[in-house]
Design a protein around this motif. Structure first.
Motif, PDB file in Angstrom:
ATOM      1  N   PRO A 107      -4.642   3.473   4.295  1.00  0.00           N
ATOM      2  CA  PRO A 107      -4.125   4.818   4.035  1.00  0.00           C
ATOM      3  C   PRO A 107      -3.194   5.240   5.164  1.00  0.00           C
ATOM      4  O   PRO A 107      -3.527   5.068   6.342  1.00  0.00           O
ATOM      5  N   ILE A 108      -2.022   5.764   4.813  1.00  0.00           N
ATOM      6  CA  ILE A 108      -1.073   6.218   5.827  1.00  0.00           C
ATOM      7  C   ILE A 108      -0.483   7.551   5.410  1.00  0.00           C
ATOM      8  O   ILE A 108      -0.485   7.904   4.233  1.00  0.00           O
ATOM      9  N   ASP A 109       0.019   8.256   6.400  1.00  0.00           N
ATOM     10  CA  ASP A 109       0.737   9.505   6.173  1.00  0.00           C
ATOM     11  C   ASP A 109       2.193   9.234   6.518  1.00  0.00           C
ATOM     12  O   ASP A 109       2.496   8.917   7.673  1.00  0.00           O
ATOM     13  N   VAL A 110       3.081   9.350   5.549  1.00  0.00           N
ATOM     14  CA  VAL A 110       4.487   9.031   5.799  1.00  0.00           C
ATOM     15  C   VAL A 110       5.118   9.961   6.832  1.00  0.00           C
ATOM     16  O   VAL A 110       6.164   9.646   7.392  1.00  0.00           O
ATOM     17  N   LEU A 111       4.485  11.091   7.106  1.00  0.00           N
ATOM     18  CA  LEU A 111       4.986  12.024   8.121  1.00  0.00           C
ATOM     19  C   LEU A 111       4.484  11.685   9.523  1.00  0.00           C
ATOM     20  O   LEU A 111       4.908  12.297  10.492  1.00  0.00           O
ATOM     21  N   GLU A 112       3.585  10.735   9.627  1.00  0.00           N
ATOM     22  CA  GLU A 112       2.994  10.340  10.911  1.00  0.00           C
ATOM     23  C   GLU A 112       3.447   8.927  11.280  1.00  0.00           C
ATOM     24  O   GLU A 112       2.633   8.011  11.403  1.00  0.00           O
ATOM     25  N   ASP A 113       4.749   8.754  11.477  1.00  0.00           N
ATOM     26  CA  ASP A 113       5.301   7.424  11.730  1.00  0.00           C
ATOM     27  C   ASP A 113       4.729   6.787  13.000  1.00  0.00           C
ATOM     28  O   ASP A 113       4.427   5.592  13.011  1.00  0.00           O
ATOM     29  N   ALA A 114       4.557   7.554  14.061  1.00  0.00           N
ATOM     30  CA  ALA A 114       4.022   6.997  15.312  1.00  0.00           C
ATOM     31  C   ALA A 114       2.617   6.451  15.097  1.00  0.00           C
ATOM     32  O   ALA A 114       2.267   5.378  15.600  1.00  0.00           O
ATOM     33  N   LEU A 115       1.806   7.168  14.340  1.00  0.00           N
ATOM     34  CA  LEU A 115       0.449   6.710  14.064  1.00  0.00           C
ATOM     35  C   LEU A 115       0.471   5.470  13.169  1.00  0.00           C
ATOM     36  O   LEU A 115      -0.279   4.518  13.398  1.00  0.00           O
ATOM     37  N   THR A 116       1.363   5.458  12.186  1.00  0.00           N
ATOM     38  CA  THR A 116       1.501   4.289  11.315  1.00  0.00           C
ATOM     39  C   THR A 116       1.873   3.061  12.128  1.00  0.00           C
ATOM     40  O   THR A 116       1.331   1.969  11.913  1.00  0.00           O
ATOM     41  N   GLN A 117       2.789   3.219  13.082  1.00  0.00           N
ATOM     42  CA  GLN A 117       3.215   2.089  13.910  1.00  0.00           C
ATOM     43  C   GLN A 117       2.082   1.550  14.784  1.00  0.00           C
ATOM     44  O   GLN A 117       2.088   0.370  15.141  1.00  0.00           O
ATOM     45  N   LYS A 118       1.097   2.358  15.105  1.00  0.00           N
ATOM     46  CA  LYS A 118      -0.073   1.881  15.851  1.00  0.00           C
ATOM     47  C   LYS A 118      -1.002   1.066  14.952  1.00  0.00           C
ATOM     48  O   LYS A 118      -1.690   0.164  15.412  1.00  0.00           O
ATOM     49  N   VAL A 119      -1.014   1.384  13.668  1.00  0.00           N
ATOM     50  CA  VAL A 119      -1.899   0.718  12.707  1.00  0.00           C
ATOM     51  C   VAL A 119      -1.359  -0.659  12.310  1.00  0.00           C
ATOM     52  O   VAL A 119      -2.132  -1.608  12.121  1.00  0.00           O
ATOM     53  N   ILE A 120      -0.044  -0.788  12.196  1.00  0.00           N
ATOM     54  CA  ILE A 120       0.586  -1.999  11.659  1.00  0.00           C
ATOM     55  C   ILE A 120       0.173  -3.287  12.383  1.00  0.00           C
ATOM     56  O   ILE A 120      -0.144  -4.277  11.711  1.00  0.00           O
ATOM     57  N   PRO A 121       0.139  -3.347  13.719  1.00  0.00           N
ATOM     58  CA  PRO A 121      -0.274  -4.605  14.363  1.00  0.00           C
ATOM     59  C   PRO A 121      -1.687  -5.053  13.963  1.00  0.00           C
ATOM     60  O   PRO A 121      -1.944  -6.242  13.801  1.00  0.00           O
ATOM     61  N   HIS A 122      -2.573  -4.101  13.763  1.00  0.00           N
ATOM     62  CA  HIS A 122      -3.938  -4.437  13.336  1.00  0.00           C
ATOM     63  C   HIS A 122      -3.931  -4.979  11.910  1.00  0.00           C
ATOM     64  O   HIS A 122      -4.640  -5.943  11.599  1.00  0.00           O
ATOM     65  N   VAL A 123      -3.127  -4.359  11.059  1.00  0.00           N
ATOM     66  CA  VAL A 123      -2.999  -4.819   9.678  1.00  0.00           C
ATOM     67  C   VAL A 123      -2.449  -6.242   9.653  1.00  0.00           C
ATOM     68  O   VAL A 123      -3.007  -7.122   8.986  1.00  0.00           O
ATOM     69  N   GLU A 124      -1.366  -6.484  10.381  1.00  0.00           N
ATOM     70  CA  GLU A 124      -0.745  -7.810  10.392  1.00  0.00           C
ATOM     71  C   GLU A 124      -1.713  -8.873  10.900  1.00  0.00           C
ATOM     72  O   GLU A 124      -1.852  -9.934  10.293  1.00  0.00           O
ATOM     73  N   CYS A 125      -2.381  -8.584  11.982  1.00  0.00           N
ATOM     74  CA  CYS A 125      -3.294  -9.564  12.577  1.00  0.00           C
ATOM     75  C   CYS A 125      -4.455  -9.899  11.637  1.00  0.00           C
ATOM     76  O   CYS A 125      -4.727 -11.073  11.379  1.00  0.00           O
ATOM     77  N   LEU A 126      -5.121  -8.889  11.125  1.00  0.00           N
ATOM     78  CA  LEU A 126      -6.291  -9.132  10.277  1.00  0.00           C
ATOM     79  C   LEU A 126      -5.911  -9.730   8.926  1.00  0.00           C
ATOM     80  O   LEU A 126      -6.633 -10.567   8.390  1.00  0.00           O
ATOM     81  N   ALA A 127      -4.783  -9.322   8.370  1.00  0.00           N
ATOM     82  CA  ALA A 127      -4.363  -9.872   7.078  1.00  0.00           C
ATOM     83  C   ALA A 127      -3.943 -11.333   7.207  1.00  0.00           C
ATOM     84  O   ALA A 127      -4.179 -12.135   6.300  1.00  0.00           O
ATOM     85  N   LYS A 128      -3.331 -11.703   8.338  1.00  0.00           N
ATOM     86  CA  LYS A 128      -2.914 -13.095   8.546  1.00  0.00           C
ATOM     87  C   LYS A 128      -4.106 -14.039   8.661  1.00  0.00           C
ATOM     88  O   LYS A 128      -4.026 -15.194   8.255  1.00  0.00           O
ATOM     89  N   LEU A 129      -5.205 -13.548   9.206  1.00  0.00           N
ATOM     90  CA  LEU A 129      -6.379 -14.404   9.411  1.00  0.00           C
ATOM     91  C   LEU A 129      -6.884 -15.031   8.113  1.00  0.00           C
ATOM     92  O   LEU A 129      -7.353 -16.161   8.125  1.00  0.00           O
ATOM     93  N   SER A 130      -6.807 -14.288   7.018  1.00  0.00           N
ATOM     94  CA  SER A 130      -7.351 -14.821   5.770  1.00  0.00           C
ATOM     95  C   SER A 130      -6.416 -14.633   4.578  1.00  0.00           C
ATOM     96  O   SER A 130      -6.867 -14.664   3.438  1.00  0.00           O
ATOM     97  N   ASN A 131      -5.106 -14.430   4.868  1.00  0.00           N
ATOM     98  CA  ASN A 131      -4.125 -14.271   3.801  1.00  0.00           C
ATOM     99  C   ASN A 131      -4.521 -13.138   2.847  1.00  0.00           C
ATOM    100  O   ASN A 131      -4.452 -13.271   1.631  1.00  0.00           O
ATOM    101  N   ALA A 132      -4.955 -12.023   3.418  1.00  0.00           N
ATOM    102  CA  ALA A 132      -5.470 -10.901   2.632  1.00  0.00           C
ATOM    103  C   ALA A 132      -4.366 -10.130   1.924  1.00  0.00           C
ATOM    104  O   ALA A 132      -3.223 -10.084   2.378  1.00  0.00           O
ATOM    105  N   GLN A 133      -4.727  -9.526   0.808  1.00  0.00           N
ATOM    106  CA  GLN A 133      -3.869  -8.570   0.124  1.00  0.00           C
ATOM    107  C   GLN A 133      -3.964  -7.243   0.879  1.00  0.00           C
ATOM    108  O   GLN A 133      -5.053  -6.830   1.278  1.00  0.00           O
TER     109      GLN A 133
END
Length: 142
Positions: free
Chosen positions: A8-34
């Motif tokens: 879940p993201i808030d399009v008005l909170e770009d700085a917060l979204t940018q903090k979330v993205i590295p975690h998403v990329e790392c965890l999704a790459k581990l198991s090729n997650a959707q």
């Protein structure tokens, strides 16, 4: 480990979204997650504008702008495009996140949260509401 991750993201909170993205990329790459990104448009805005412009017109414009923002976000992420999608709805963010989580049954929810302030102490944050209500693991990123 994770087959499906809801973000879940808030399009008005770009700085917060940018903090979330590295975690998403790392965890999704581990198991090729959707990965499903999710944004909730506020109902109050829809109701106020419904009287001025007609609800369908407002919904279309708000949805188009949000879709453009989410497509740009997805294009910037270092994951296979076929593993990325998004969903948009109108409503209360916490309630809509929990409703979607019930529907799609993700293995993990990754949500950003700002440092608590007086309004979150009085009203509670969306992240804390998701943590309390989710039936799956939730990673809160600050």
């Amino acid at each position: 480990m994770y087959k499906k991750i809801l973000v879940p993201i808030d399009v008005l909170e770009d700085a917060l979204t940018q903090k979330v993205i590295p975690h998403v990329e790392c965890l999704a790459k581990l198991s090729n997650a959707q990965v499903i990104f999710f944004h909730t448009l506020p109902v109050a805005s829809a109701i106020v504008n419904a009287y001025s412009f007609g609800f369908d017109e407002f919904k279309d414009q708000a949805t188009i702008q949000t879709e453009q923002w989410l497509n740009s976000l997805i294009d910037s992420i270092n994951l296979p495009r076929e593993n990325l999608s998004f969903s948009i709805t109108f409503g209360n963010p916490r309630d809509e996140i929990l409703r979607l989580a019930e529907e799609i049954e993700p293995d993990l929810i990754i949500i950003g949260s700002r440092r608590p302030n007086i309004s979150t102490h009085l009203l509670g944050s969306n992240a804390s509401g998701v943590v309390r209500g989710a039936k799956t693991s939730v990673l809160v990123v600050r």
